[in-house]
Design a protein around this motif. Sequence first.
Motif, PDB file in Angstrom:
ATOM      1  N   GLY A  59     -26.805  26.104  14.405  1.00 31.04           N
ATOM      2  CA  GLY A  59     -25.439  26.208  13.898  1.00 31.04           C
ATOM      3  C   GLY A  59     -24.579  27.098  14.782  1.00 31.04           C
ATOM      4  N   ILE A  60     -25.133  28.241  15.158  1.00 29.50           N
ATOM      5  CA  ILE A  60     -24.377  29.165  16.015  1.00 29.50           C
ATOM      6  C   ILE A  60     -24.078  28.496  17.356  1.00 29.50           C
ATOM      7  N   GLN A  61     -25.112  27.867  17.915  1.00 26.36           N
ATOM      8  CA  GLN A  61     -24.922  27.218  19.216  1.00 26.36           C
ATOM      9  C   GLN A  61     -23.847  26.142  19.132  1.00 26.36           C
ATOM     10  N   ASP A  62     -23.879  25.335  18.073  1.00 33.54           N
ATOM     11  CA  ASP A  62     -22.917  24.241  17.959  1.00 33.54           C
ATOM     12  C   ASP A  62     -21.498  24.769  17.825  1.00 33.54           C
ATOM     13  N   TYR A  63     -21.336  25.795  16.990  1.00 32.57           N
ATOM     14  CA  TYR A  63     -19.974  26.287  16.828  1.00 32.57           C
ATOM     15  C   TYR A  63     -19.446  26.846  18.148  1.00 32.57           C
ATOM     16  N   TYR A 314     -28.111  25.908   8.857  1.00 36.94           N
ATOM     17  CA  TYR A 314     -27.240  25.505   9.953  1.00 36.94           C
ATOM     18  C   TYR A 314     -25.793  25.848   9.619  1.00 36.94           C
ATOM     19  N   LEU A 315     -25.375  25.472   8.408  1.00 40.85           N
ATOM     20  CA  LEU A 315     -23.986  25.738   8.011  1.00 40.85           C
ATOM     21  C   LEU A 315     -23.722  27.237   7.988  1.00 40.85           C
ATOM     22  N   GLN A 316     -24.717  27.983   7.517  1.00 36.89           N
ATOM     23  CA  GLN A 316     -24.531  29.418   7.437  1.00 36.89           C
ATOM     24  C   GLN A 316     -24.348  30.013   8.828  1.00 36.89           C
ATOM     25  N   GLY A 317     -25.190  29.576   9.781  1.00 32.99           N
ATOM     26  CA  GLY A 317     -25.067  30.056  11.148  1.00 32.99           C
ATOM     27  C   GLY A 317     -23.719  29.663  11.743  1.00 32.99           C
ATOM     28  N   PHE A 318     -23.337  28.420  11.479  1.00 31.21           N
ATOM     29  CA  PHE A 318     -22.081  27.873  11.990  1.00 31.21           C
ATOM     30  C   PHE A 318     -20.893  28.693  11.478  1.00 31.21           C
ATOM     31  N   VAL A 319     -20.856  28.879  10.174  1.00 35.83           N
ATOM     32  CA  VAL A 319     -19.743  29.609   9.552  1.00 35.83           C
ATOM     33  C   VAL A 319     -19.741  31.070  10.024  1.00 35.83           C
ATOM     34  N   THR A 320     -20.921  31.667  10.107  1.00 40.46           N
ATOM     35  CA  THR A 320     -20.986  33.063  10.537  1.00 40.46           C
ATOM     36  C   THR A 320     -20.447  33.211  11.954  1.00 40.46           C
ATOM     37  N   ALA A 321     -20.841  32.287  12.835  1.00 36.39           N
ATOM     38  CA  ALA A 321     -20.331  32.333  14.203  1.00 36.39           C
ATOM     39  C   ALA A 321     -18.812  32.171  14.199  1.00 36.39           C
ATOM     40  N   MET A 322     -18.337  31.286  13.315  1.00 39.86           N
ATOM     41  CA  MET A 322     -16.896  31.054  13.230  1.00 39.86           C
ATOM     42  C   MET A 322     -16.161  32.328  12.820  1.00 39.86           C
ATOM     43  N   LEU A 323     -16.670  33.005  11.815  1.00 45.13           N
ATOM     44  CA  LEU A 323     -15.992  34.211  11.323  1.00 45.13           C
ATOM     45  C   LEU A 323     -16.100  35.353  12.328  1.00 45.13           C
TER      46      LEU A 323
END
Lengths: 394, 274, 346, 292
Positions: A59-63, A314-323
Amino acid sequence: MTAFEPNRRRIIAGTAAAAGAMAFGFGRASAQAGAPIVLGGSIPLTGVFAFAGIGIHAGIQDYLKILNDGGGIKGRPVKYVAEDTAYKVDASVAAFNKINSQEKVSLYYGDSTGFAKTINSELDRRGTMIMAGASFATELNDPKKYPLQFMAGPDYTEMFGILLRYIAKEKPGARVAFVYSDTEFGRDPIVLGEALAKELKLAVVEKIVTPPGSVDVSTEVLKLRRANPDFTIFHGYVLAPIPEFITQAKQMGMRSAFMGTFWTMDNSTVQRMGDAAEGFMGVMPYRYYYDRDGSAPMLDRIRQMRPDYQSTGYLQGFVTAMLLTEAAKRTLDAGKDLTGPNLKAGLNSIKDFDTGGLFGVPISIPGNSVPVGRIYRFDAKAKQMQPASDWIKL
Amino acid sequence: MRLAGRDPILEVERVELRFGGVKALSQVSFSVPEGSITAVIGPNGAGKTSLFNTISGFYRPQAGTIRFAGETLDGVAAPERAARGLARTFQNIALFRGMTVLDNIKLGRHAHMRTNLLDALVYWGRARREEMELRAEVEERIIDFLEIQHIRHAAVGTLAYGLQKRVELARALAMRPRILMLDEPVAGMNREETEDMARFILDVKEEWGTTILMVEHDMGMVMDISDHVVVLNFGQVIASGEPRAVQSDEAVIAAYLGAGDVGEIARRIRADAA
Amino acid sequence: MRIGTLKTSYAADEALFDTALQRGLLVALLVAAVVFPFVASPYWLFLACLCAINVASATGLNLLTGYTGLVSLGQAAFMSVGAYTVAVLEIRLGTPFALNLLIGAGLAAAIGILVGIPSLRVKGLYLAIATIAASVILHFLFSHWTLTGEARGLSMPPARLFGIAIDQPFSLYWLIMPVTMLMVLGAANLLRTRIGRAFIAVRDRDISAEVLGIPLLRTKLTSFAISSFYAGLAGGLWAYFFRVVTPESFPLDNSIFYLAAIIVGGMGTILGGILGAVFMTLVPELLKFGANWLTPIYPDALSALAPVRTIVFGALIVGFLIFEPRGLVEIWVRIRRFFHLWPFRT
Amino acid sequence: MDALFLAEVMLAGIGSGALYALTGVAFVLIYKATRVVNLAIGEILMLGGYAFLGFAAGLGLPAIAALVLAVVTGGLLGWLVERSLIRPMLGESPISVFMVTIGLGSILVGLVQLGWGADPLRLPEFMPATPVFIGDAYLAPKVAVGFVAAAVVIAAFLALFRFSRSGVALKATAGDQGAAYSVGIDVPRVFSAAWILACATAAGAGVLVGAIGGISPTMGVFGLSVLVVVIIGGLDSIAGALVGGLLIGLVEALAGAFLGGEYKLVVTFTLLLLLLMVRPYGLFGTHEIERL
């Protein structure tokens, strides 16, 4: 003895060489304009929390890929440097130290409550970064004690709050049981959750503690049956022993509804409960991968990048990277340096922010958490979690 | 130095030892005069080693008393007996394979040393002084005496059998023995080694004034060097006295023979002794 | 090349480092230890501190298991006693760190003695299980006692010396490394006195030892006490190092780790404990480097890391026990023997 | 607390106790024959669960075939381990051998994680779901099935030891390996047979345990409770494993019901510690006489 020995000597020689190289070879990247912003991570790619860690990692990588493809933050790319921790505090600290000795880190992802607490004073001392992570521990939701940390969702007590509010609305005065593991994770929301239940005029009829890693819960189910609750909330588990609890309870003819908190709520996790999954409910701050109600452009992007289902981790990693990166963006926009306090101030300036539909509603982060969530219920026919309530904002 | 045959240093009185229903020792009584060499003999299974183990404090007798230097040993644990001066060697060598010859010998002094944990960790002051004194004494009095200088840093496991026996003797001497109990000191040795060992035993008695109690099968050596012989059979003392007297005791001869030609066995014993 | 040794006194013969070569090596090592923090990155300092803590604890276990022959699967639990004591004292009373460390170690030693009492009657596996039982009970106590922060554990302030916080790998190094060195020196000293000899005697033939004047129970309890003292001290250092102590900080796996360290290093030798602890601490890091290098070729390398680490851990234990039961130390001895006669071959 | 609840709790305890006993018997079997304390028994049990999953869910075989194959896999593993790890250690100190089994356990955990990942998994349902009532007392059907299966296997073992030649060989080997060898018993074969049988049993138990609580690489901690069982029963006593298993099952259930789940382990281990003080070699174990 003979065949083994030269091998081992070679390994030892290798160690020495690597040691030499590492001790003297590390250059220190200095932060210039245009230089990458570093997001470091102690990620549990292995160990008991690997199921989430692998998703978080992706998730982090994708964001960051989306972000960097779009030009990064004011022309500066965000570089992701992660280390596996196996979900062990000392390994997480080691990873933190290692990454920080190689890079100038501004943003960090931490993997556990233990690590978040351990590293807190170090974060304060360095004052160079902010951190979020996989822990939604109630204790971390205190900007005074944890000024440079936050969590990309509600804390565990807030999750209980969302669940209990839903229960109070569905069935006023309902009987509620808590089942939780004998771990820090499990015990986290119990005391405050019970107080909240009382406030909402719900009766907490039983609290059952299970040892971590418990395989046989027969006696605990018997206890649950005596208490005969209308709603049972599980917390502090990922999967086991929830399905067994539910299966045996159903076999005994119990009519309780069963609920879980965020880390239990991944679709594949719930699906693995088998027959017990039917009707399982829980609190979730983000939309599911397959959620198509309302507009969610960011989810569309994800579905484009990854045609298969992506986990809640995945969503959690994605959102965390976003914030995290949003905080960096706001800090740079304000013309300030990327220091910890500045980044946190940037983060706290987030108000009615649209996450591209990942959170169902625009969010604000006045403190250390994002107290938003909604109740989902498993639909066995669709094999998906379906919304059971509106978005609840605390 | 006292003359042999005067005050007993060790008195065994009516000692009874049973394992389950089996009687290993029954009503065993004898005494060891201070400064003497006393030998306990008897056929295999007569209870000699059980007797030693009882005196050492490894077995607790069901009845009877053992007195050492006038004080009873009842209820006194094995290490305390060792501290009082009861030293011994073992039938099947009991050296510590993880230590050098020197350390094995030094170990014998354990009960007489005062170094405590704190001293030991710091190794300064008392610990060091005590160790150095011990080392000097072991070197000068024991290692030189037993002629084992060349092996002092060797691992005991690598030594020849005869040398191992000698190291055991050295360790027992390091225990500051008032009585030295030797369990088959020359078993399995060749003639030459046996003679060396006999000489050492006699020297210990003469030069150190140590009382010696030994179990031995080598009749020749027993008759040569003992002042006093005790004969055990089926856990009972069947004879005791001067070697010569015991040698011609009919009961002893019968015991060795079982039931057979008494004259023949007597001749054999005499031939051995010659 | 070394031909022979001539010693003029018993003291020289009994010195820990008895040749010029050894003494030279020792000086070189000490100099390296002093210079190291000035040239190494924080990450390597971090690893050095971790190695030192593990060496301290492994050395303690080596005294108990390697020298006295009593197997303990409770070393991590004894460490937790030291760590919790230090944390509680630091948080509640703010007493000086040296005092806290000593009290923690002392308490660990007291509990070690308690756990050691069954060793009079049981040995081998039965004793090992008794130590597991003690670990379980201690873990339960720490995770349910308000004083120790229950499941949450304790976060503590750093050690302070003259008002300066010791909270960086650099400063921690100067706290941990000297303490560890003193502990190792203490253990080496102990082993050349009557107490060390008594340990070995109990290990090799406990019954005969008793007849030779060595009180079994007292010797075993001494060994338990000193070993858990070491564990407690190491645990205290650990607490100052990580500054958070939770019930999960010292799992049973860690006790197995220390046992593995002395097996791999070489049981019953001081050097073995050191080599084993350092080696076993560095192996996972090494694997991590490997995985990082492999990631470009094989993207899943990182996720395979933990299972591989677990497998390597097990394989090292099994491999050493079967192929090199005397451990790394034996390899070291062979290397030394080689250079000893160098340039001539035997 | 009413009597019915107590009865239900005790039934559940006896049910899980039967699985402890079964695994305990496997443990004792190895100890009796080879004097090896096998700390990897929990991991072998775990492997049984995963093997079943592999055959049933992976290859889609029917449950009964998967069960048989899982047991066979366990047996093969036992053979392999005995040959490659245990036999080279013959004559080494018991502590070394027992550390080898700890290492083995670690390797097995790693391999399973490599193959199936670290997440807990569930076995496909193959047991009846109809609740069992004994009188008015409820018993989870899986627990009941587990109990019956364990009872049958243990009974079969007891019969085997009592009435068959292999039983005699095992007893002789347990008594004195040298003597057994000299009267013509093929001791190495007894070693192999014991490991095969024991690991097969453990693997089978793993399927039952997995069916009740799901499987995960950490389920080897089940072995920790089994260790308590055999220590309490006595390492070399099959009857001891039986009694110990049921006892620990009961104690854990009662502690779980009346004190809380977190007390289970601590209560059993406290019990163990107390027992070690009073009866150091277990309830039924043989005390070996020390000789100088």
